[in-house]
Design a protein around this motif. Structure first.
Motif, PDB file in Angstrom:
ATOM      1  N   GLY A 299      15.560   9.537  21.765  1.00 28.13           N
ATOM      2  CA  GLY A 299      15.175  10.635  22.639  1.00 28.13           C
ATOM      3  C   GLY A 299      13.784  11.130  22.301  1.00 28.13           C
ATOM      4  N   PRO A 300      13.622  12.425  22.048  1.00 29.48           N
ATOM      5  CA  PRO A 300      14.695  13.391  21.823  1.00 29.48           C
ATOM      6  C   PRO A 300      15.358  13.919  23.103  1.00 29.48           C
ATOM      7  N   ARG A 301      14.728  13.697  24.269  1.00 31.38           N
ATOM      8  CA  ARG A 301      15.303  14.267  25.488  1.00 31.38           C
ATOM      9  C   ARG A 301      15.911  13.232  26.418  1.00 31.38           C
ATOM     10  N   THR A 302      15.452  12.015  26.355  1.00 35.89           N
ATOM     11  CA  THR A 302      15.934  11.021  27.313  1.00 35.89           C
ATOM     12  C   THR A 302      16.851   9.985  26.679  1.00 35.89           C
ATOM     13  N   GLY A 303      17.187  10.157  25.416  1.00 34.60           N
ATOM     14  CA  GLY A 303      18.093   9.234  24.747  1.00 34.60           C
ATOM     15  C   GLY A 303      19.411   9.898  24.436  1.00 34.60           C
ATOM     16  N   LEU A 304      20.101   9.397  23.416  1.00 37.78           N
ATOM     17  CA  LEU A 304      21.380   9.998  23.036  1.00 37.78           C
ATOM     18  C   LEU A 304      21.181  11.368  22.394  1.00 37.78           C
ATOM     19  N   GLY A 305      20.248  11.447  21.459  1.00 37.63           N
ATOM     20  CA  GLY A 305      19.920  12.732  20.861  1.00 37.63           C
ATOM     21  C   GLY A 305      21.064  13.432  20.168  1.00 37.63           C
ATOM     22  N   GLU A 306      22.019  12.688  19.618  1.00 34.80           N
ATOM     23  CA  GLU A 306      23.181  13.301  18.974  1.00 34.80           C
ATOM     24  C   GLU A 306      22.876  13.767  17.556  1.00 34.80           C
ATOM     25  N   ILE A 307      21.930  13.112  16.909  1.00 36.39           N
ATOM     26  CA  ILE A 307      21.503  13.538  15.580  1.00 36.39           C
ATOM     27  C   ILE A 307      19.981  13.616  15.571  1.00 36.39           C
ATOM     28  N   LYS A 308      19.471  14.299  14.564  1.00 42.59           N
ATOM     29  CA  LYS A 308      18.025  14.381  14.391  1.00 42.59           C
ATOM     30  C   LYS A 308      17.683  13.889  13.001  1.00 42.59           C
ATOM     31  N   LEU A 309      16.775  12.902  12.934  1.00 45.08           N
ATOM     32  CA  LEU A 309      16.318  12.391  11.652  1.00 45.08           C
ATOM     33  C   LEU A 309      15.142  13.237  11.165  1.00 45.08           C
ATOM     34  N   PRO A 310      14.952  13.318   9.857  1.00 46.39           N
ATOM     35  CA  PRO A 310      13.800  14.072   9.342  1.00 46.39           C
ATOM     36  C   PRO A 310      12.495  13.480   9.877  1.00 46.39           C
ATOM     37  N   ALA A 311      11.586  14.349  10.312  1.00 49.12           N
ATOM     38  CA  ALA A 311      10.269  13.895  10.776  1.00 49.12           C
ATOM     39  C   ALA A 311       9.405  13.608   9.549  1.00 49.12           C
ATOM     40  N   LYS A 312       9.008  12.358   9.368  1.00 49.46           N
ATOM     41  CA  LYS A 312       8.284  11.962   8.162  1.00 49.46           C
ATOM     42  C   LYS A 312       6.795  11.710   8.401  1.00 49.46           C
ATOM     43  N   GLN A 313       6.430  11.326   9.624  1.00 48.35           N
ATOM     44  CA  GLN A 313       5.029  11.044   9.906  1.00 48.35           C
ATOM     45  C   GLN A 313       4.840  10.918  11.401  1.00 48.35           C
ATOM     46  N   ASN A 314       3.571  11.006  11.849  1.00 52.65           N
ATOM     47  CA  ASN A 314       3.279  10.816  13.265  1.00 52.65           C
ATOM     48  C   ASN A 314       3.718   9.433  13.698  1.00 52.65           C
ATOM     49  N   GLY A 315       4.257   9.357  14.930  1.00 52.43           N
ATOM     50  CA  GLY A 315       4.772   8.081  15.409  1.00 52.43           C
ATOM     51  C   GLY A 315       3.842   7.320  16.321  1.00 52.43           C
ATOM     52  N   SER A 316       2.715   7.907  16.669  1.00 52.16           N
ATOM     53  CA  SER A 316       1.831   7.226  17.603  1.00 52.16           C
ATOM     54  C   SER A 316       0.395   7.678  17.404  1.00 52.16           C
ATOM     55  N   SER A 317      -0.515   6.757  17.634  1.00 56.43           N
ATOM     56  CA  SER A 317      -1.937   7.092  17.584  1.00 56.43           C
ATOM     57  C   SER A 317      -2.449   7.559  18.940  1.00 56.43           C
ATOM     58  N   ILE A 318      -1.599   7.459  19.972  1.00 59.83           N
ATOM     59  CA  ILE A 318      -2.024   7.824  21.322  1.00 59.83           C
ATOM     60  C   ILE A 318      -1.121   8.864  21.978  1.00 59.83           C
ATOM     61  N   MET A 319       0.157   8.899  21.579  1.00 62.44           N
ATOM     62  CA  MET A 319       1.118   9.830  22.201  1.00 62.44           C
ATOM     63  C   MET A 319       1.365  11.013  21.283  1.00 62.44           C
ATOM     64  N   PRO A 320       0.782  12.166  21.580  1.00 66.51           N
ATOM     65  CA  PRO A 320       0.910  13.338  20.696  1.00 66.51           C
ATOM     66  C   PRO A 320       2.367  13.788  20.548  1.00 66.51           C
ATOM     67  N   GLY A 321       2.728  14.153  19.345  1.00 65.81           N
ATOM     68  CA  GLY A 321       4.051  14.706  19.097  1.00 65.81           C
ATOM     69  C   GLY A 321       5.161  13.688  18.954  1.00 65.81           C
ATOM     70  N   LYS A 322       4.847  12.424  19.138  1.00 59.25           N
ATOM     71  CA  LYS A 322       5.878  11.382  19.038  1.00 59.25           C
ATOM     72  C   LYS A 322       6.230  11.147  17.565  1.00 59.25           C
ATOM     73  N   VAL A 323       7.522  11.135  17.277  1.00 63.17           N
ATOM     74  CA  VAL A 323       8.006  10.886  15.918  1.00 63.17           C
ATOM     75  C   VAL A 323       8.989   9.723  15.965  1.00 63.17           C
ATOM     76  N   ASN A 324       8.745   8.714  15.180  1.00 63.31           N
ATOM     77  CA  ASN A 324       9.576   7.501  15.189  1.00 63.31           C
ATOM     78  C   ASN A 324      10.562   7.480  14.015  1.00 63.31           C
ATOM     79  N   PRO A 325      11.652   6.721  14.156  1.00 59.25           N
ATOM     80  CA  PRO A 325      12.636   6.592  13.067  1.00 59.25           C
ATOM     81  C   PRO A 325      12.165   5.584  12.021  1.00 59.25           C
ATOM     82  N   VAL A 326      11.081   5.940  11.323  1.00 60.42           N
ATOM     83  CA  VAL A 326      10.392   4.970  10.472  1.00 60.42           C
ATOM     84  C   VAL A 326      11.226   4.501   9.289  1.00 60.42           C
ATOM     85  N   ILE A 327      12.092   5.363   8.763  1.00 58.85           N
ATOM     86  CA  ILE A 327      12.863   4.951   7.584  1.00 58.85           C
ATOM     87  C   ILE A 327      13.931   3.917   7.962  1.00 58.85           C
ATOM     88  N   PRO A 328      14.765   4.177   8.988  1.00 55.93           N
ATOM     89  CA  PRO A 328      15.673   3.107   9.411  1.00 55.93           C
ATOM     90  C   PRO A 328      14.936   1.830   9.814  1.00 55.93           C
TER      91      PRO A 328
END
Length: 470
Positions: A299-328
């Motif tokens: 998600g966080p809005r268009t997916g399942l969004g049932e859990i939230k993983l800790p935000a560890k780092q920026n997920g994109s160099s072009i999309m502001p605010g994007k956070v990826n599931p980098v640890i999994p």
């Protein structure tokens, strides 16, 4: 740079005068420019512990004088303490079944022992790499024994990290025990399940992995030390043969036992395949769990969004605010690599011929990497992901309430066919299943409240009929 001249059966070669390695190490380093990496530090220490035990044993049986023994032991102790590791210059992937590894250890120990005795490096009349440090040994019993010792040093580390992961999943299973969510099979709505139950299942599979790793360590405790070249013990004194393994145990603190059939133990490397297979199984399990975490957090809005993983780092160099599931994601990648390593280890073990398998170096390189990366991956999974996971209770409830999956609980009361009809109507019209059941008069509201109690649906062993009797 100043040089000293050393020679072997191939010829002479100039060695940097300050180097503790010798001619055979340098040839190996020049011939095998493969990974650009050094031998694993624990493997170096294991080799040196064997050499220390051999010096002690050879002195005990009268084959090495006290003066040389003392110098060799002191040199070994220094290396075990971390000194001179930069002098182990041969690549971990190499030909000749690890002869270069073995000789690198022999030469570094010999030259440091010579120095301790007050002479200059390269004066092998004082302490000789082959005739003294390697006495009674062969690459073919030293290297595989060092490999097994190294595995036995590394496996407890990954077991410790997995134990922490087990505890983290147990903690989250209790924390999320009251969160009812939609279960899914084939990524389609199935029946309700509690989020805590899912995390409890993760802890169960990790517990099995821990058990497998604890058991497979026994595969590594049987060594061919004393068998020398092909397992027949040629050039090994009888007393040395019987005492070398007990002395390695004393020096290293690792529980080992000499193989009953040293020829078998020299020929066959199935123990490493067994260890790698257990590591692969664990990696597969962790990768599957990581897939689940990525899906449930999507998600966080268009997916399942049932859990939230800790935000560890920026997920994109072009999309502001994007956070990826980098640890999994990194755990997935570690698993892919371990699976590939397992194939390499399997093929290398299969490729042995007659009295020796020449491919132990590639087995060790991949096996040590699998253990180390799994250890580090589990550590970051626990501390940078699992412990910080939170549940989106509202989202979980919303998905359950809007799902037609709960219709399954009605099958014993209205039949499979009628339940399917109601499910299709609900999907087509968007109307709640509860209202459709009540409109058709199939169950009373009290009966329906009990049958569609989603919390009760998540308790195994309770039938719909039992629920009606509650």
């Amino acid at each position: 740079m100043d040089f000293r001249l050393e020679s072997d059966s191939i010829g002479s070669k100039r060695i940097p005068v300050d180097a503790y390695y010798g001619v055979q190490s340098l040839r190996g380093a020049e011939n095998f420019r493969i990974t650009g990496l050094k031998m694993h530090e624990e493997f170096i220490n294991s080799l040196v512990q064997i050499k220390k035990a051999a010096a002690i044993t050879n002195n005990e049986v009268g084959l090495l004088d006290k003066k040389k023994e003392g110098a060799i032991i002191k040199a070994c102790d220094e290396i075990i303490d971390g000194k001179l590791h930069d002098q182990f210059i041969v690549d971990p992937i190499q030909g000749s079944a690890g002869t270069s590894m073995n000789m690198n250890a022999n030469e570094v120990i010999a030259n440091r022992a010579i120095e301790i005795l007050g002479k200059k490096k390269g004066d092998y009349g004082m302490v000789h790499p082959n005739d003294n440090v390697n006495y009674g040994q062969s690459t073919n019993d030293v290297v595989p024994t060092a490999g097994k010792m190294t595995v036995l040093k590394l496996l407890p580390k990954v077991i410790r990290e997995l134990t922490g992961l087990y505890g983290a999943f147990q903690k989250k299973s209790r924390e999320f025990d009251d969160v009812v969510k939609m279960g899914r099979t084939q990524l389609q709505d199935a029946v309700p399940i509690r989020l805590g139950q899912e995390f409890k299942a993760y802890s169960s599979v990790v517990k099995r992995d821990i058990s497998r790793l604890e058991k497979v360590q026994e595969e590594m405790r049987v060594v061919n030390m004393g068998g020398t070249a092909v397992g027949t013990g040629i050039n090994a004194d009888t007393k040395y043969f019987h005492n070398i393994v007990p002395n390695i145990v004393k020096v290293s603190g690792i529980e080992l036992k000499q193989a009953v059939n040293l020829i078998d133990e020299t020929q066959n490397l199935d123990g490493y395949v067994a260890v790698s297979g257990v590591l692969k199984t664990c990696a597969v399990n962790l990768s599957k769990i990581s897939n689940d975490l990525r899906l449930m957090s999507s998600g966080p809005r268009t997916g399942l969004g049932e859990i939230k993983l800790p935000a560890k780092q920026n997920g994109s160099s072009i999309m502001p605010g994007k956070v990826n599931p980098v640890i999994p994601e990194v755990v997935n990648q570690i698993a892919f690599n371990i699976i590939g390593n397992d194939i390499t280890i399997t093929m290398a073990a299969e490729a042995g011929q007659l009295e020796l398998n020449a491919f132990e170096p590639i087995i060790f390189y991949n096996l040590f990497e699998s253990i180390d990366t799994l250890t580090n991956g589990v550590d970051t999974l626990v501390n940078n992901c699992v412990l910080g996971i939170t549940a989106n209770k509202e989202r979980c409830k919303q998905l359950v309430d809007n799902s037609v999956g709960i219709i399954t609980a009605l099958c014993p009361h209205v039949g499979y066919k009628k339940s399917a009809e109601i499910a299709k109507t609900a999907l087509k019209t968007g109307r709640p299943i509860r209202k459709l059941i009540l409109e058709e008069g199939l169950l009373s509201e009290d009966e329906l409240n009990q049958v569609l109690d989603v919390v009760s649906m998540t308790e195994p062993g309770i039938s719909a009929e039992q629920l009606l009797m509650v």
